[in-house]
Structures are given as structure tokens and as C-alpha cells.
Design a protein around this motif. Structure first.
Motif, PDB file in Angstrom:
ATOM      1  N   PHE A   2       2.937  -0.630   4.100  1.00 35.20           N
ATOM      2  CA  PHE A   2       2.550  -0.547   2.685  1.00 35.20           C
ATOM      3  C   PHE A   2       1.060  -0.813   2.498  1.00 35.20           C
ATOM      4  O   PHE A   2       0.449  -0.308   1.562  1.00 35.20           O
ATOM      5  N   ALA A   3       0.471  -1.618   3.396  1.00 36.52           N
ATOM      6  CA  ALA A   3      -0.950  -1.952   3.269  1.00 36.52           C
ATOM      7  C   ALA A   3      -1.833  -0.723   3.448  1.00 36.52           C
ATOM      8  O   ALA A   3      -2.995  -0.722   3.057  1.00 36.52           O
ATOM      9  N   LYS A   4      -1.285   0.357   4.040  1.00 32.12           N
ATOM     10  CA  LYS A   4      -2.088   1.574   4.224  1.00 32.12           C
ATOM     11  C   LYS A   4      -2.288   2.337   2.921  1.00 32.12           C
ATOM     12  O   LYS A   4      -3.123   3.231   2.850  1.00 32.12           O
ATOM     13  N   LEU A   5      -1.494   2.028   1.897  1.00 31.91           N
ATOM     14  CA  LEU A   5      -1.683   2.694   0.607  1.00 31.91           C
ATOM     15  C   LEU A   5      -3.016   2.248   0.011  1.00 31.91           C
ATOM     16  O   LEU A   5      -3.384   1.071   0.093  1.00 31.91           O
ATOM     17  N   ASN A   6      -3.703   3.207  -0.606  1.00 23.63           N
ATOM     18  CA  ASN A   6      -5.093   2.995  -0.978  1.00 23.63           C
ATOM     19  C   ASN A   6      -5.268   2.505  -2.414  1.00 23.63           C
ATOM     20  O   ASN A   6      -6.191   2.909  -3.113  1.00 23.63           O
ATOM     21  N   TYR A   7      -4.348   1.672  -2.883  1.00 22.18           N
ATOM     22  CA  TYR A   7      -4.454   1.140  -4.251  1.00 22.18           C
ATOM     23  C   TYR A   7      -3.625  -0.139  -4.297  1.00 22.18           C
ATOM     24  O   TYR A   7      -2.801  -0.378  -3.409  1.00 22.18           O
ATOM     25  N   PRO A   8      -3.818  -0.978  -5.325  1.00 22.72           N
ATOM     26  CA  PRO A   8      -3.049  -2.224  -5.389  1.00 22.72           C
ATOM     27  C   PRO A   8      -1.568  -1.942  -5.631  1.00 22.72           C
ATOM     28  O   PRO A   8      -1.222  -1.155  -6.507  1.00 22.72           O
ATOM     29  N   LEU A   9      -0.714  -2.563  -4.859  1.00 21.78           N
ATOM     30  CA  LEU A   9       0.731  -2.313  -4.960  1.00 21.78           C
ATOM     31  C   LEU A   9       1.304  -2.937  -6.230  1.00 21.78           C
ATOM     32  O   LEU A   9       0.727  -3.873  -6.786  1.00 21.78           O
ATOM     33  N   PRO A  10       2.476  -2.445  -6.665  1.00 20.26           N
ATOM     34  CA  PRO A  10       3.177  -3.127  -7.755  1.00 20.26           C
ATOM     35  C   PRO A  10       3.456  -4.587  -7.386  1.00 20.26           C
ATOM     36  O   PRO A  10       3.499  -4.943  -6.201  1.00 20.26           O
TER      37      PRO A  10
END
Ligand SMILES: [Zn+2]
Length: 262
Positions: A45-53
């Protein structure tokens, strides 16, 4: 909390739900040099390029697997991969404020870029194996689904949820129901931006036992809150209540054709 799995066999299908803990804000094992990042939910999930929910249920999953090897899945990571990480879907002034506040808590540099902070994902499930998708005129027979029939299995799982800095809510959940005549999935993304809009992205998927395909309907509905006067606060949090009052903005009907050997 360890993850829990529930299962149901339905002819050649194995239907299973997994429920696990909320994703941690950072990888608990990153100091460990032998840790395999591609098998770790936090690292994926850390690979997503925006702050997570605020709440992501990284292990939660609905998996409907055929014995021939193909499968239909519903997973938070795949859903969040489709969130726009380059621009906002809508802009409200209040969002600037709480996004700044969030900047101090998580992923500082990730917050400096615009992204769709409503997490409005067009996700309608993941296909594993040789399943082909085409548009179709055929619709799910909802009357047939309302007929009284034995429910062999029912479950619901939450994939993610965020309170938009106390300015509304965004959540994605999936329900599954198995009957002798087939299985039915409803995945619902529900968004409420206070003072602005309510929105639903509903994905319905139905497979009739003995057939070699499923029908998938993706329906987007929305309504400005100013066009819904006099609603109580709890009514604005109730997607079932709001659904009938919203306006359809998009409908995609698809046929998911299973491999012939099935
Ligand atoms: Zn990790």
C-alpha cells in the motif's frame, strides 16, 4: 487480531471472505532485512502515491474462485490503485484545511500533490485468469434475486473508510450472497461531502449456476445535498435511503465470459 476466513462451496466455485486488521501507518517489519516487501500489506500500500484513507483493511478480500483456476476478487489495494493520484475529482475549500492538518501526520511529501481526496474509485472488482469482458444489453434480473430462496452463505466486508477530516465520509464495502441458483455480489462505494454532494458507485455482479458467464453492472449515482432539503443527519449517512433519491450519471453493463473449459 489475526485474519479470519469464511468459506462456502457452490458447485465448482469456492467463495471465501477474509477479514483482517486495519493497515498500520507504516511497515512494522522494515527494519528487518529479510522481510519481503512484496508480501507485506503495509509495503504494497505504501507504493500508492497519495495519502491513504484513515482505515484501510489491507487483508480484507472477497474471492470467488472456480476450480478451473480463474477467479473474481474484490480487494482494497486494487480499488485504491484506481483512485486518481494526479488531480482532485472535486474541490471544496474546507478540504485544503484538513489536508494540511493531515500533512503533519502521514506521508508529508505525498500530500503536496493534488489527488482525489474523496477516494472515488471506479473499481468494479479484479479478474484473475482468462475471463473476457464485453459490454452487453443483458441486465441482472433483480426480480429473480428477490424471490425467496435458501441463502447458503452471506457476508459483508469493509475495504476502506475515511471521514474526510470530519467533513463527510467515503467508504467501500462488499457484500456477497450465495444461493442454490447462483451468487450475487454488491460492492458499494459511498461518498458524502458535507454541504456539497452524496455519491454512490454500485457494482452488482450475478452468476447463475450452470451458466458460463456473469453479468456485472456498474452504476454511478449522485445528488447535490442542496437538492435534498430537510433530511436528517442520519439519513444523509444512509446509502440505502439516499439511493432512490439520487440521479443516475453512469451505467456500464458487462458480460464476464468464463473460459470454455469451465
Ligand atoms: Zn513491509
Amino acid at each position: 487480531m489475526d485474519s479470519q476466513q469464511k468459506k462456502c462451496e457452490l458447485g465448482p466455485w469456492n467463495v471465501s471472505t477474509t477479514q483482517g486488521p486495519i493497515l498500520k501507518s507504516s511497515c512494522p517489519l522494515q527494519e528487518n532485512s529479510t522481510h519481503e516487501g512484496d508480501k507485506c500489506a503495509e509495503c504494497c500500500f505504501a507504493k500508492l502515491n497519495y495519502p491513504l484513507p484513515e482505515m484501510v483493511f489491507g487483508e480484507n478480500c472477497l474471492r470467488i474462485a472456480h476450480q478451473a483456476g480463474f477467479a473474481l476478487e474484490f480487494r482494497a489495494l486494487d480499488a485504491l490503485k484506481l483512485v486518481d493520484d494526479k488531480k482532485e475529482w472535486m474541490h471544496v475549500p474546507v478540504a485544503d484545511q484538513w489536508q494540511k492538518e493531515r500533512q503533519g501526520v502521514t506521508g508529508v511529501d505525498k500530500c503536496s500533490n493534488p489527488y482525489d481526496w474523496t477516494y472515488s474509485t471506479p473499481y468494479r472488482g479484479s479478474l484473475v485468469g482468462d475471463v473476457t469482458v464485453s459490454t452487453t444489453e443483458e441486465r441482472i434480473n433483480l426480480d429473480k434475486l428477490r424471490e425467496r430462496e435458501k441463502i447458503l452463505f452471506f457476508d459483508e466486508i469493509l475495504l476502506f473508510e475515511d471521514e474526510l477530516g470530519d467533513n463527510g465520509g467515503a467508504q467501500l464495502e462488499v457484500k456477497v450472497r450465495c444461493m442454490p441458483s447462483g451468487f450475487f455480489v454488491l460492492q458499494r462505494f459511498f461518498l458524502r461531502v458535507d454541504g456539497s454532494i452524496v455519491r454512490l458507485h454500485d457494482t452488482r455482479l450475478y452468476h447463475g449456476a450452470g451458466t458460463d458467464y456473469a453479468i456485472r453492472e456498474y452504476l454511478v449515482k449522485e445528488k447535490k445535498i442542496s437538492e435534498l432539503p430537510g433530511l436528517e443527519a442520519h439519513e444523509l449517512r444512509d446509502p440505502d435511503f439516499l439511493s432512490g433519491k439520487m440521479k443516475e450519471v453512469e451505467l456500464v453493463c458487462e458480460r464476464l465470459q468464463f473460459p470454455s473449459a469451465s
